[in-house]
Motif scaffolding. Structure first.
Motif, PDB file in Angstrom:
ATOM      1  N   TYR A   4       0.812  -1.221   0.000  1.00  0.00           N
ATOM      2  CA  TYR A   4       0.000   0.000   0.000  1.00  0.00           C
ATOM      3  C   TYR A   4       0.848   1.275   0.000  1.00  0.00           C
ATOM      4  CZ  TYR A   4      -3.634  -3.341   1.070  1.00  0.00           C
ATOM      5  OH  TYR A   4      -4.488  -4.411   1.023  1.00  0.00           O
ATOM      6  N   ARG A   5       2.147   1.098  -0.078  1.00  0.00           N
ATOM      7  CA  ARG A   5       3.057   2.232  -0.106  1.00  0.00           C
ATOM      8  C   ARG A   5       3.021   2.896  -1.489  1.00  0.00           C
ATOM      9  NH1 ARG A   5       9.602   1.512   0.580  1.00  0.00           N
ATOM     10  NH2 ARG A   5      10.214   3.683   0.173  1.00  0.00           N
ATOM     11  N   SER A   6       3.143   4.198  -1.504  1.00  0.00           N
ATOM     12  CA  SER A   6       3.184   4.908  -2.781  1.00  0.00           C
ATOM     13  C   SER A   6       4.457   4.543  -3.531  1.00  0.00           C
ATOM     14  CB  SER A   6       3.143   6.421  -2.553  1.00  0.00           C
ATOM     15  OG  SER A   6       1.906   6.815  -1.999  1.00  0.00           O
ATOM     16  N   CYS A   7       4.297   4.240  -4.810  1.00  0.00           N
ATOM     17  CA  CYS A   7       5.473   3.953  -5.634  1.00  0.00           C
ATOM     18  C   CYS A   7       5.724   5.082  -6.627  1.00  0.00           C
ATOM     19  CB  CYS A   7       5.312   2.621  -6.364  1.00  0.00           C
ATOM     20  SG  CYS A   7       3.912   2.518  -7.478  1.00  0.00           S
ATOM     21  N   SER A   8       4.803   6.026  -6.694  1.00  0.00           N
ATOM     22  CA  SER A   8       4.961   7.217  -7.525  1.00  0.00           C
ATOM     23  C   SER A   8       3.979   8.266  -7.002  1.00  0.00           C
ATOM     24  CB  SER A   8       4.688   6.903  -8.999  1.00  0.00           C
ATOM     25  OG  SER A   8       3.315   6.649  -9.222  1.00  0.00           O
ATOM     26  N   HIS A   9       3.859   9.365  -7.711  1.00  0.00           N
ATOM     27  CA  HIS A   9       2.979  10.439  -7.237  1.00  0.00           C
ATOM     28  C   HIS A   9       1.516  10.004  -7.227  1.00  0.00           C
ATOM     29  CE1 HIS A   9       1.895  14.568  -6.321  1.00  0.00           C
ATOM     30  NE2 HIS A   9       0.960  14.521  -7.246  1.00  0.00           N
ATOM     31  N   TYR A  10       1.107   9.229  -8.229  1.00  0.00           N
ATOM     32  CA  TYR A  10      -0.302   8.879  -8.373  1.00  0.00           C
ATOM     33  C   TYR A  10      -0.639   7.423  -8.056  1.00  0.00           C
ATOM     34  CZ  TYR A  10      -0.757  13.309 -10.955  1.00  0.00           C
ATOM     35  OH  TYR A  10      -0.746  14.624 -11.318  1.00  0.00           O
ATOM     36  N   THR A  12       0.050   3.481  -6.051  1.00  0.00           N
ATOM     37  CA  THR A  12       0.616   2.603  -5.041  1.00  0.00           C
ATOM     38  C   THR A  12       0.960   1.277  -5.713  1.00  0.00           C
ATOM     39  OG1 THR A  12      -1.522   1.627  -4.419  1.00  0.00           O
ATOM     40  CG2 THR A  12      -0.837   3.633  -3.251  1.00  0.00           C
ATOM     41  N   ARG A  42       8.069   0.469  -9.810  1.00  0.00           N
ATOM     42  CA  ARG A  42       8.155   1.846  -9.322  1.00  0.00           C
ATOM     43  C   ARG A  42       8.637   2.773 -10.434  1.00  0.00           C
ATOM     44  NH1 ARG A  42      12.470   3.215  -4.753  1.00  0.00           N
ATOM     45  NH2 ARG A  42      13.815   3.018  -6.585  1.00  0.00           N
ATOM     46  N   THR A  46       6.569   5.849 -12.201  1.00  0.00           N
ATOM     47  CA  THR A  46       7.117   7.199 -12.121  1.00  0.00           C
ATOM     48  C   THR A  46       7.323   7.824 -13.491  1.00  0.00           C
ATOM     49  OG1 THR A  46       8.231   6.690 -10.031  1.00  0.00           O
ATOM     50  CG2 THR A  46       9.067   8.575 -11.301  1.00  0.00           C
ATOM     51  N   ASP A  50       2.774   8.144 -14.346  1.00  0.00           N
ATOM     52  CA  ASP A  50       2.566   9.481 -13.766  1.00  0.00           C
ATOM     53  C   ASP A  50       2.417  10.566 -14.830  1.00  0.00           C
ATOM     54  OD1 ASP A  50       2.427   8.626 -11.190  1.00  0.00           O
ATOM     55  OD2 ASP A  50       4.254   9.617 -10.497  1.00  0.00           O
TER      56      ASP A  50
END
Length: 211
Positions: A4-10, A12, A42, A46, A50
């Protein structure tokens, strides 16, 4: 890593690993075992997803990471329509023999924009993102996992990274297949080179501004 961690700006990791019709139906464990697979997704989020969201809004992700159990489930279908050794959805995962499932490595994502022209989006991706391969599948593929397109009255374009189009006249957009699935993948090496290119370009721009 935390799914559930963000891997980019928009995005997870969960959004990239838990998507598509088959996973939604069976909801099996589908996490990469290799750290490089997490890093590859990731980087894809990114540098490709994104910018796409910033330009066109959120897409519908129809097929992301494919781990061993999900792959086994899909391959059990009479017509699975996936190519694990080629399509890069397995990222950097290893098989039981300790060899890469897909020697290309990197990562891949399939997506659609139901209310937008996929050909225009594919052209934008071809001109602005560091993809490795970019495919357009036929309209029925928006409901299935990365299946090869059935024969269609429209020729669907494919862009390898070495032949990106500089322009695509608006009157040449096909209409018979109005909502094809976009399959976009990239290798780790390509993304590393892209980052170096971006840094180099910015460095030259900054120097020119100073002088």
């Amino acid at each position: 890593m935390d799914i559930y961690r963000s891997c980019s700006h928009y995005f997870t990791f969960e959004m990239l690993f838990h998507c598509g019709e088959t996973w939604q139906r069976i909801q099996c464990p589908n996490l990469p075992e290799q750290n490089d697979s997490w890093l590859a997704y990731r980087e894809l989020a990114t540098h490709i997803l994104d910018p796409l969201v910033y330009m066109f809004g959120p897409p519908s992700l129809t097929y992301g990471f494919c781990g061993a159990l999900l792959r086994k489930t899909i391959l059990a279908n009479p017509s699975p329509g996936i190519a694990p050794t080629l399509d890069q959805h397995s990222a950097c995962e290893l098989n039981k023999q300790g060899r890469l499932v897909c020697p290309r490595q990197g990562a891949a994502i399939d997506l659609i924009y139901p209310r937008k022209n996929s050909y225009q989006i594919a052209l934008w991706l071809a001109q602005h993102t560091p993809f490795d391969r970019l495919y357009l599948y036929g309209p029925k593929q928006s409901r299935r996992h990365s299946r090869p397109p059935k024969r269609c009255s429209t020729r669907l374009p494919t862009f390898p990274s070495s032949t990106r189009p500089a322009s695509w006249p608006i009157n040449s957009y096909p209409t018979a297949c109005s909502i094809p699935t976009i399959h976009c993948c990239c290798t780790n090496a390509l993304l590393r080179n892209y980052r170096r290119c971006c840094v180099s370009t910015w460095g030259r721009l900054a120097n020119s501004m100073v002088t």
